[in-house]
Design an enzyme around this catalytic site. Structure first.
Site, short mmCIF file in Angstrom:
data_model
loop_
_atom_site.label_atom_id
_atom_site.label_comp_id
_atom_site.label_asym_id
_atom_site.label_seq_id
_atom_site.Cartn_x
_atom_site.Cartn_y
_atom_site.Cartn_z
N HIS A 40 0.43 -1.14 0.07
CA HIS A 40 -0.36 0.34 -0.07
C HIS A 40 0.63 1.31 0.44
O HIS A 40 0.05 2.30 -0.54
CB HIS A 40 -1.11 -0.13 1.55
CG HIS A 40 -2.43 -1.11 0.23
ND1 HIS A 40 -2.00 -2.20 0.75
CD2 HIS A 40 -3.22 -1.09 -0.52
CE1 HIS A 40 -3.15 -2.95 0.35
NE2 HIS A 40 -3.92 -1.98 -0.02
N GLU A 44 -11.52 -10.90 -5.11
CA GLU A 44 -10.05 -10.62 -4.91
C GLU A 44 -9.55 -12.41 -4.10
O GLU A 44 -8.68 -12.32 -3.50
CB GLU A 44 -9.28 -9.43 -4.27
CG GLU A 44 -10.70 -9.14 -2.77
CD GLU A 44 -10.04 -7.95 -2.44
OE1 GLU A 44 -8.97 -7.85 -2.90
OE2 GLU A 44 -10.78 -7.70 -1.66
N ASP A 72 -5.22 -8.58 -4.62
CA ASP A 72 -4.99 -9.69 -3.61
C ASP A 72 -5.43 -10.43 -4.25
O ASP A 72 -4.59 -12.50 -4.31
CB ASP A 72 -6.28 -9.33 -2.83
CG ASP A 72 -5.80 -8.81 -1.78
OD1 ASP A 72 -4.56 -8.94 -0.95
OD2 ASP A 72 -5.87 -7.62 -1.04
N CYS A 124 -9.68 -2.94 -10.14
CA CYS A 124 -9.30 -2.00 -9.37
C CYS A 124 -7.87 -2.15 -8.57
O CYS A 124 -7.82 -1.48 -8.34
CB CYS A 124 -10.33 -1.31 -8.22
SG CYS A 124 -10.73 -2.78 -7.32
C1 PEP Z 1 -6.99 -5.11 -4.49
O1 PEP Z 1 -6.69 -6.32 -3.63
O2 PEP Z 1 -6.80 -5.49 -6.16
C2 PEP Z 1 -7.14 -4.42 -4.22
C3 PEP Z 1 -7.52 -3.19 -5.06
O3 PEP Z 1 -7.29 -3.57 -2.94
P1 PEP Z 1 -5.99 -3.79 -1.80
O4 PEP Z 1 -4.71 -3.11 -2.93
O5 PEP Z 1 -6.56 -2.12 -1.07
O6 PEP Z 1 -6.04 -4.96 -1.33
MG MG Z 2 -7.66 -6.22 -1.96
#
Ligand code: PEP
Ligand code: MG
Length: 570
Positions: A189, A431, A455, A502
């Site tokens: 992140h 995910e 994920d 996403c």
């Molecule tokens: C993902 O897992 O692709 C996602 C968009 O969520 P995060 O990156 O916040 O886990």
């Molecule tokens: Mg995720």
């Protein structure tokens, strides 16, 4: 000159002096002292310097971050001036004839323990203040420097073992030109946030904190994933040119800001942005985002010491919905856990946090917290085009339970006379492989899917997204991942629903042609990737990409897929 190879986490070139965000070693030996008067003097001196340092930090925090944050340092100053703490330390130096470090540490530890045992939140917080102040005075006694990121007042490159999302959120964009870390991957992140803040970053270098000293000149090449330490003037010159070329390229893409994303054969694809806070909206608009495809609400809960209230959340959601002026906004409910921690929730440490009690699992159990968020969202729904999605759904039962709670809160609000939008689309993140595989069943009950490849790839490949040693398994173009993506898109379309993506894969130049061919409806990415993606899609024919997608689904390896895509878009 030294060179480090890492993972390119956020595009761009940064050249500046290094600032190490690394906790110094505060260990010391127990010593007996002859001249106790001199030792007391040494202690008083360390207290004096700590005091002026804290005053400077407090004043700067007041200007840059507001009174809330400044109050923390005010509390530290109170502890520092408290004779109830100082007198026993000086007594101990005098009576036990020990060094100031030991007298300070032992006395402070005793107070910390005493306060922590009290059944009183206020006193527990004082224990934390004493611990912080002790660290500062100890650092001065030992002649080492504590890190004070809020005091950075010149252009720097941050060097750290790792940066938590909340560390990243506190970086001052005006001074922090780039960062490099020992650990982390492209989808950790901190990397995702660096992209949204447009700070060039290289993560997973393994040894940045060992190799780089404070003040070294550093080049962070976020395009190639390279870090150069104390480069030659010639190399600096070369990089200045690369930087200028990159800026010129960005200026070309910027011309597409008000253009639609239409392929060369007339197919429209929606390009949306991922955001973490309402402040990111500016970037979405400047980069021509057609919506928000993922609002990671967990950032609202970070960098503070208690849960945000319903009212605070309502204001944030309303600001985003109004800011997007009727364009779609997909808000994801709280996805805490994994590399996103909330220390104040006091959750037990887990062996495998990415496989643990996170996201919807936590929300279904901690229902007060979940209901507060849902109420804030429902109340904000009449201010724009809100869609809600649940993260980390693994079973239909989880989706049904979460939906039932949402329905209950909606009914309550309506009975209280509050306005709630008539239609709010309700979707899930795909995910977890179980959900991708069962997408045909989910598609009957959800309004949309958003594929979270960050994920989905880590769970499909069983490779921790934070661990650079297995980062080679982050393979978005692997036929295995592409087949899962196809299953999800086809399942949604069979029920007349739409599918977005996403995860970071949605903004990846090699993946986009294949995703277009597979029929992905919405691509949601870091705002700063949108214009580049738009430029790419406008040069592709969807019909050609459909053929490409068919071809790569039957390939064996990632490398074969990359080669096929490169040939197809040449
Ligand atoms: C993902 O897992 O692709 C996602 C968009 O969520 P995060 O990156 O916040 O886990
Ligand atoms: Mg995720």
């Amino acid at each position: 000159m030294t060179f480090l190879k890492g993972i390119a986490a956020s595009n761009g070139i940064a050249i500046a002096k290094a600032y190490r965000l690394v906790e110094p070693d505060l260990s010391f030996e127990k010593n007996s002292v002859e001249d106790v008067k001199l030792e007391v003097e040494r202690f008083r001196k360390a207290m004096e310097v700590s005091k002026s340092e804290l005053e400077a930090i407090r004043d700067k925090a007041q200007v840059d971050l507001g009174s809330d944050k400044a109050a923390i340092f005010e509390a530290h100053l109170l502890v520092l001036g408290d004779p109830e703490l100082n007198a026993p330390i000086e007594d101990k130096i005098q009576s036990d004839k020990v060094n100031a470090e030991l007298a300070l540490k032992e006395t402070a530890d005793m107070f910390v323990m005493m306060f922590e045992q009290m059944d009183n939140e206020y006193m527990k917080e004082r224990a934390a203040d004493i611990r912080d102040v002790t660290k500062r005075v100890l650092a001065h006694l030992l002649g080492v420097q504590l890190v004070n990121p809020s005091m950075i007042a010149e252009e720097v490159i941050i060097v750290a073992e790792d940066l938590t999302p909340s560390d990243t959120a506190q970086l001052n964009r005006n001074f922090v030109k780039g960062f490099t870390t020992n650990i982390g991957g492209r989808t950790s992140h901190s990397a995702i946030m660096a992209r949204s803040m447009e700070i060039p970053a290289v993560v997973g270098t393994k040894t940045a904190t060992e190799e780089i000293n404070n003040g070294d000149l550093v080049i962070v090449d976020g395009l190639k994933g390279e870090v150069h330490i104390n480069p030659t003037p010639e190399l600096v010159e070369q990089y200045r040119k690369i930087h200028e070329e990159y800026e010129a390229q960005k200026a070309e893409w910027a011309k597409l800001v008000n253009e639609p994303t239409i392929s060369a054969d007339g197919h429209h694809a929606e390009l949306a942005a991922n955001i973490g806070t309402p402040n990111d909206l500016k970037g979405v608009i400047e980069n021509g985002g057609e919506g928000v495809g993922l609002y990671r609400t967990e950032f609202l809960y970070m960098g503070r010491d208690q849960l945000p209230t319903e009212e605070e959340q309502f204001e944030s959601y309303k600001a985003v919905l109004e800011g997007m002026a009727g364009k779609p906004v997909v808000v994801r409910t709280l996805d805490i856990g994994g590399d996103k921690e909330l220390p104040y929730l006091d959750l037990p440490k887990e062996m495998n946090p990415f496989l643990g009690f996170r996201a919807i699992r936590l929300c279904l159990e901690e229902q007060d917290l979940f209901r507060t968020q849902l109420r804030a969202l429902l109340r904000a729904s009449s201010y724009g085009n809100l869609k809600i999605m649940f993260p980390m759904i693994a079973t239909l039962d989880e989706f049904r339970s979460a939906k039932a709670i949402l329905e209950e809160e909606k009914a309550k609000l309506i009975s209280e006379g509050q306005t709630v939008a008539e239609k709010i689309e309700l979707g899930i993140m795909v995910e977890i492989p179980s959900t991708a595989i069962l997408a045909d069943q989910f598609a009957k009950e959800v309004d949309f899917f958003s594929i979270g490849t960050n994920d989905l790839i880590q769970y499909t490949m069983a490779a921790d997204r934070m661990n650079q040693r297995v980062s080679y398994l982050y393979q978005p173009y692997s036929p295995s991942i592409l087949r899962l993506v196809k299953m999800v898109i086809d399942a949604a379309h069979a029920e007349g629903k739409w599918t977005g993506m996403c995860g970071e894969m949605a903004g990846d130049e090699t993946a986009i042609p294949v995703l277009l061919g597979l029929g992905l409806d919405e691509f949601s990415m870091s705002a700063t990737s949108i214009l580049k993606a738009r430029s790419l899609i406008r040069n592709l024919k969807k019909s050609d990409m459909e053929r490409l997608a068919q071809e790569v689904l039957n390939m064996q390896t990632t490398d074969q897929v990359i080669e096929a895509v490169n040939n197809a878009i040449k």
